[in-house]
Design a protein around this motif. Structure first.
Motif, short mmCIF file in Angstrom:
data_model
loop_
_atom_site.label_atom_id
_atom_site.label_comp_id
_atom_site.label_asym_id
_atom_site.label_seq_id
_atom_site.Cartn_x
_atom_site.Cartn_y
_atom_site.Cartn_z
N LEU A 245 0.83 -1.21 0.00
CA LEU A 245 0.00 0.00 0.00
C LEU A 245 0.86 1.25 0.00
O LEU A 245 0.53 2.25 -0.65
CB LEU A 245 -0.95 0.01 1.21
N ARG A 246 2.00 1.20 0.71
CA ARG A 246 2.91 2.36 0.71
C ARG A 246 3.45 2.61 -0.70
O ARG A 246 3.54 3.74 -1.16
CB ARG A 246 4.07 2.13 1.70
N TYR A 251 2.99 5.74 -6.16
CA TYR A 251 2.55 5.88 -7.56
C TYR A 251 1.40 6.89 -7.65
O TYR A 251 1.38 7.76 -8.52
CB TYR A 251 2.08 4.52 -8.11
N LEU A 252 0.45 6.73 -6.74
CA LEU A 252 -0.71 7.63 -6.75
C LEU A 252 -0.26 9.08 -6.54
O LEU A 252 -0.77 10.01 -7.17
CB LEU A 252 -1.66 7.18 -5.63
N ALA A 253 0.71 9.24 -5.64
CA ALA A 253 1.21 10.58 -5.34
C ALA A 253 1.80 11.22 -6.60
O ALA A 253 1.58 12.41 -6.86
CB ALA A 253 2.27 10.52 -4.23
N GLY A 278 -8.53 3.69 3.66
CA GLY A 278 -8.43 4.79 4.64
C GLY A 278 -6.99 5.24 4.83
O GLY A 278 -6.21 5.33 3.87
N ASP A 279 -6.60 5.44 6.10
CA ASP A 279 -5.27 6.01 6.39
C ASP A 279 -4.12 5.06 6.04
O ASP A 279 -2.97 5.50 5.95
CB ASP A 279 -5.18 6.45 7.84
N PRO A 284 0.51 7.32 3.98
CA PRO A 284 1.71 7.41 3.15
C PRO A 284 1.54 8.30 1.93
O PRO A 284 2.49 8.93 1.48
CB PRO A 284 1.97 5.96 2.71
N LEU A 285 0.30 8.42 1.42
CA LEU A 285 0.06 9.29 0.25
C LEU A 285 0.31 10.76 0.63
O LEU A 285 1.01 11.49 -0.06
CB LEU A 285 -1.37 9.08 -0.25
#
Ligand code: ZN
Length: 330
Positions: A245-246, A251-253, A278-279, A284-285
């Motif tokens: 997820l991190r 990537y999303l960032a 959620g968080d 991390p985002l």
């Protein structure tokens, strides 16, 4: 006194729904009076639209027959249908009210759903693509409330965006704005469903995450195989899933940073996967964004999960019926 009623039609590649809503007497909020849902069949547009129209008529009949609150026995609700809004899962021409195509659904090419439903139900019908419609819904009723420059990212099987810029929905020159999932974040990277390589969607969408997981599972088949499983296991503290997820957040960032640098957004609302995680994802985002963006862009920037949950499709459709004409005019 007569109520204003609106019909919302959520038309996707796998499911469709029609919902009836009433505006309160102050014209401030809408209340859902009923909804009908079906799987979308491959019988073609005519048969699916007929099913929607018949469903709409049933909802209207039931609403008219319902007893009026506070009125004497037998007093039925008076309401009049103002408009229909259609949230279409695929590229659309909102001006002509035409669905250009729906992915994976044969026969839905250049279908004039707006004029079809408008003629059938006798009121104006408005059409918008589902990412734009969802953005308007989250902006007016959900996690985007109060913002003036916001992006909504779908974050489910694929990644699409709806953009609210300077308090208006931004559609683009060919109504194609918001294909944020196909910005290249890794040159020469993983293949994307669109035919290009290295798109954000190939890494951070549900399907992209599943493909990245496949690679890990070749070495260790006990690892999770879907985004949902990753989220469940991350909640239980599994190290691999937390790290995965991190990595997804990184990537999303990269994609969100591009949007913020270009559009100077004050809010980014993230759908399905971000809501589920959620968080575990958003933490991390946000941390990655704070490393990647200039402080001037970070001031007042909020990155939040969508608020309308499983009702988002219904809200998106009703926002098209009730709010879009007003939002586009302002
Ligand atoms: Zn792509």
């Amino acid at each position: 006194m007569s109520e204003n009623w609106f019909l919302g039609v959520d038309l996707g590649g796998t499911k469709m729904a029609v919902s009836l809503w009433a505006e309160d007497s102050n014209h401030k909020t809408v209340i859902k009076k009923g909804v009908m849902r079906w799987p979308t069949t491959s019988d073609g547009p005519e048969s699916n639209l007929e099913q929607i129209a018949q469903g709409a008529e049933k909802l209207l009949d039931a609403a008219r027959a319902a007893p009026r609150e506070g009125a004497g026995e037998g007093a039925a609700v008076e309401g009049h249908l103002v408009s229909v809004g259609i949230s279409g899962g695929g590229p659309v021409d909102p001006v002509r009210g035409v669905i250009l195509s729906i992915p994976n659904l044969p026969g839905w090419d250049d279908v004039p759903v707006g004029s079809w439903l408008s003629t059938r139900l006798g009121v104006p019908a408005f059409l918008e693509n589902d990412a734009n419609a969802s953005a308007v819904a989250e902006w007016l009723y959900g996690a985007g409330k109060g913002s003036n420059c916001m992006a909504f990212l779908t974050c489910s099987t694929g990644i699409g965006a709806g953009l609210i810029l300077d308090g208006r929905l931004y559609r683009g020159a060919r109504f194609l704005a918001g294909e944020a999932g196909h910005q290249v974040i890794v040159p020469g990277g993983l293949p994307c469903g669109c035919g290009k390589q290295g798109c954000l969607e190939a890494y951070a969408s549900g399907s992209g995450m599943a493909r990245r997981l496949e690679v890990h599972r070749m070495k260790d088949p006990s690892l999770p195989c879907t985004a949902r499983e990753v989220v469940e296991r991350a909640r239980e503290g599994e190290v691999f899933s937390l790290q995965f997820l991190r990595e997804t957040a990184e990537y999303l960032a990269m994609g969100i940073v591009n949007l913020v640098f270009i559009l100077d957004l004050e809010r980014v609302v993230l759908g399905t996967i971000a809501v589920g995680a959620g968080d575990l994802l958003l933490g991390p985002l946000r941390e990655s964004l704070s490393r990647r963006l200039w402080p001037s862009f970070l001031r007042g920037l909020e990155v939040v999960p969508a608020a309308l949950g499983s009702e988002l499709g219904d809200h998106a459709a009703i926002a098209v019926a009730r709010d879009l004409p007003r939002v586009l005019r302002c």
